[in-house]
Design an enzyme around this catalytic site. Structure first.
Site, short mmCIF file in Angstrom:
data_model
loop_
_atom_site.label_atom_id
_atom_site.label_comp_id
_atom_site.label_asym_id
_atom_site.label_seq_id
_atom_site.Cartn_x
_atom_site.Cartn_y
_atom_site.Cartn_z
N CYS A 64 -18.35 -4.13 -13.81
CA CYS A 64 -18.63 -3.59 -15.13
C CYS A 64 -17.40 -2.93 -15.74
O CYS A 64 -17.33 -1.71 -15.89
CB CYS A 64 -19.78 -2.59 -15.05
N ARG A 116 6.24 -9.06 -0.23
CA ARG A 116 5.61 -10.12 -1.03
C ARG A 116 6.10 -11.53 -0.68
O ARG A 116 5.31 -12.46 -0.56
CB ARG A 116 5.90 -9.84 -2.51
C1 LIG Z 1 6.74 -2.07 -1.21
C2 LIG Z 1 8.02 -1.85 -0.51
C3 LIG Z 1 8.71 -2.93 0.05
C4 LIG Z 1 8.27 -4.35 -0.10
O1 LIG Z 1 8.41 -4.80 -1.41
P1 LIG Z 1 8.14 -6.34 -1.76
O2 LIG Z 1 8.39 -6.40 -3.20
O3 LIG Z 1 6.74 -6.63 -1.40
O4 LIG Z 1 9.12 -7.14 -0.98
C5 LIG Z 1 9.85 -2.64 0.77
N1 LIG Z 1 10.30 -1.38 0.92
C6 LIG Z 1 9.66 -0.33 0.37
C7 LIG Z 1 10.20 1.03 0.56
C8 LIG Z 1 8.50 -0.52 -0.36
O5 LIG Z 1 7.89 0.52 -0.91
#
Ligand SMILES: *Cc1c(COP(=O)(O)O)cnc(C)c1O
Length: 448
Positions: free
Chosen positions: A376, A277
């Site tokens: 919807c 993220r």
């Molecule tokens: C989703 C995920 C991430 C990334 O998480 P962010 O919050 O987007 O940084 C990293 N490692 C694993 C194992 C994940 O499932």
């Protein structure tokens, strides 16, 4: 708002390109990414990690567009994947399979084979049963699988329950208390090679303390393993760093990394991180157009052409995304700008304030809107109670939509998925064509 989405002459731009131009050229709804923002985020990680052996494995599921993956691949990134499909994307985007870590609780035999064939860096194993399956699959291929165990440190990430993953009751990882025994088991399996340890406690964390608590528990485990003669090459601390959607105050990337390095002390193991993220969230916006304004007795609705199938986070997590008008002073022209709601003032909401700028007789009244899509479902909303000066055909930008936006989108209501555009300086590149309805049902056929 990130520096890469900004107003210039009352027009919202991505880098140097007006979003209105992108809407005119590629239509709406449309995701827009800033290449400079992606690069900037990645560089913040690599600068903060300078002088220490490390690998930044971008978490593909946050945004898996090939152009996004390619930007990171060129910067030397590794990738954190959670499916065989994501591995194929990484390779199609020019990523290095040798820098891929494979997470997830449900890896299939086919996915294991694909990853072993590609020669990934590490399987982040999440259960005893997965250890056994991986050992068998690797053995059947005459290969040895590099593994780490994803341990569940049982710390509270203090985030939304749906994106908290490091608590005992979550499905992820192996229980902290069982980790040593499982490492012993892995060591005894002939087609596995232990290379590291892994943890990922959740997403959209806005404090460093849960990360530090997790590091401390992981280090205790690393020491216990060392006493058993199991030495690790890398420590993977996952992803999860949050971003600012509204008024959150997450630590800066540099401060987060510094805190992790502090907690790691002088350890020599290679550090692997899996940010998702924080690398893409504020590098993207969802561009949408107002279809209708619908005044109501209790609420005014702005019905836009993007919906929960395009951006699921509000419906799924009640997530907040800022919504900004693309033009601060919409000019007149072909559309009618009379937006007076039938019922006038809405009870319980603040008084509408005059639109910005102004003096013009076409001035648009600012009102409080429920910004909703055409789907919807009552849960189909993009934002609640937003004060906006808009008219039908106005363009809106839903900010912080680069992470878990397009990658979580669906075709619900037979809505083709949005186009995606990447802005690089003064140029907008189409990086995914808008889907067509024919593509949606191409694999379907009636029973004869
Ligand atoms: C989703 C995920 C991430 C990334 O998480 P962010 O919050 O987007 O940084 C990293 N490692 C694993 C194992 C994940 O499932």
């Amino acid at each position: 708002m990130s520096d890469y989405f900004h107003y210039l002459d009352n027009q919202l731009h991505a880098e140097q390109v007006p979003l209105a131009d992108i809407a005119a050229q590629f239509g709406t709804p449309c995701y827009v990414y800033s290449r400079a923002a992606l690069t900037d985020g990645f560089r913040q990680f690599s600068n903060a990690l300078q002088g220490r052996e490390h690998l930044i494995c971008y978490a593909v599921k946050a945004n898996s567009n090939l152009a996004v993956l390619n930007v990171f691949a060129r910067l030397g990134a590794g990738f954190d994947i959670v499916s065989g499909g994501e591995l194929q994307r990484v390779r199609a985007a020019g990523g290095d399979a040798g820098k891929v870590v494979f997470s997830g609780v449900g890896k299939s035999i086919a996915e294991m084979r694909l990853a072993l064939e590609a020669g990934i860096l590490c399987f982040n194993v999440e259960s005893a049963a997965e250890l056994e399956r991986l050992n068998e699959v690797a053995g059947s291929m005459g290969k040895v699988a590099p593994i780490s165990l994803r341990v569940n440190p049982d710390v509270d990430a203090k985030t939304h329950p749906y994106i908290s993953t490091g608590l005992k009751q979550n499905k992820f990882g192996v229980a902290y208390g069982e980790a040593v025994a499982l490492y012993r088991k892995a060591q005894a399996l002939p087609h596995l090679r232990i290379t590291g340890v892994d943890c990922h406690i959740g997403s959209q964390l806005t404090e460093t303390s849960p990360f530090i608590a997790a590091v401390e528990k992981v280090l205790v485990l690393v020491d216990m393993l060392a006493r058993e003669g199991i030495r690790l090459e890398h420590i993977d601390l996952g992803g999860g760093l949050g971003i600012r959607y509204n008024d959150e105050t997450p630590p800066a990337i540099a401060d987060y990394v510094a805190a992790l390095l502090g907690a790691l002390g002088g350890r020599g193991e290679k550090l692997v991180l899996e940010p998702g993220r924080v690398l893409v969230g504020n590098a993207g916006a969802l561009l949408t157009r107002v279809e209708y304004l619908k005044p109501g007795e209790e609420k005014n609705f702005a019905i836009v052409d993007a919906a929960m199938n395009d951006l699921m986070r509000p419906a799924l997590y009640d997530a907040y995304h800022k919504i900004l008008p693309v033009e601060l002073e919409p000019s007149g022209g072909t559309t009618s700008h009379s937006t007076k709601p039938a019922s006038g003032q809405v009870a319980g909401y603040p008084q509408p304030s005059p639109a910005c700028g102004g003096g013009s007789e076409r001035e648009i009244q600012s009102l409080i809107y429920e910004v909703v899509g055409p789907i919807c479902e009552t849960g189909d909303f993009i934002g609640h109670a937003r004060e906006l000066a808009i008219a039908p055909q106005s363009l809106l930008a839903v900010l912080s939509a680069g992470a878990y936006g397009m990658s979580m989108s669906s075709n619900y209501n037979t809505r083709p998925r949005a186009a995606e555009v990447m802005v690089d300086g003064g140029t907008a590149h189409l990086v995914r064509e808008r889907e067509t309805v024919a593509q949606l049902y191409a694999g379907e056929k009636p029973v004869l």
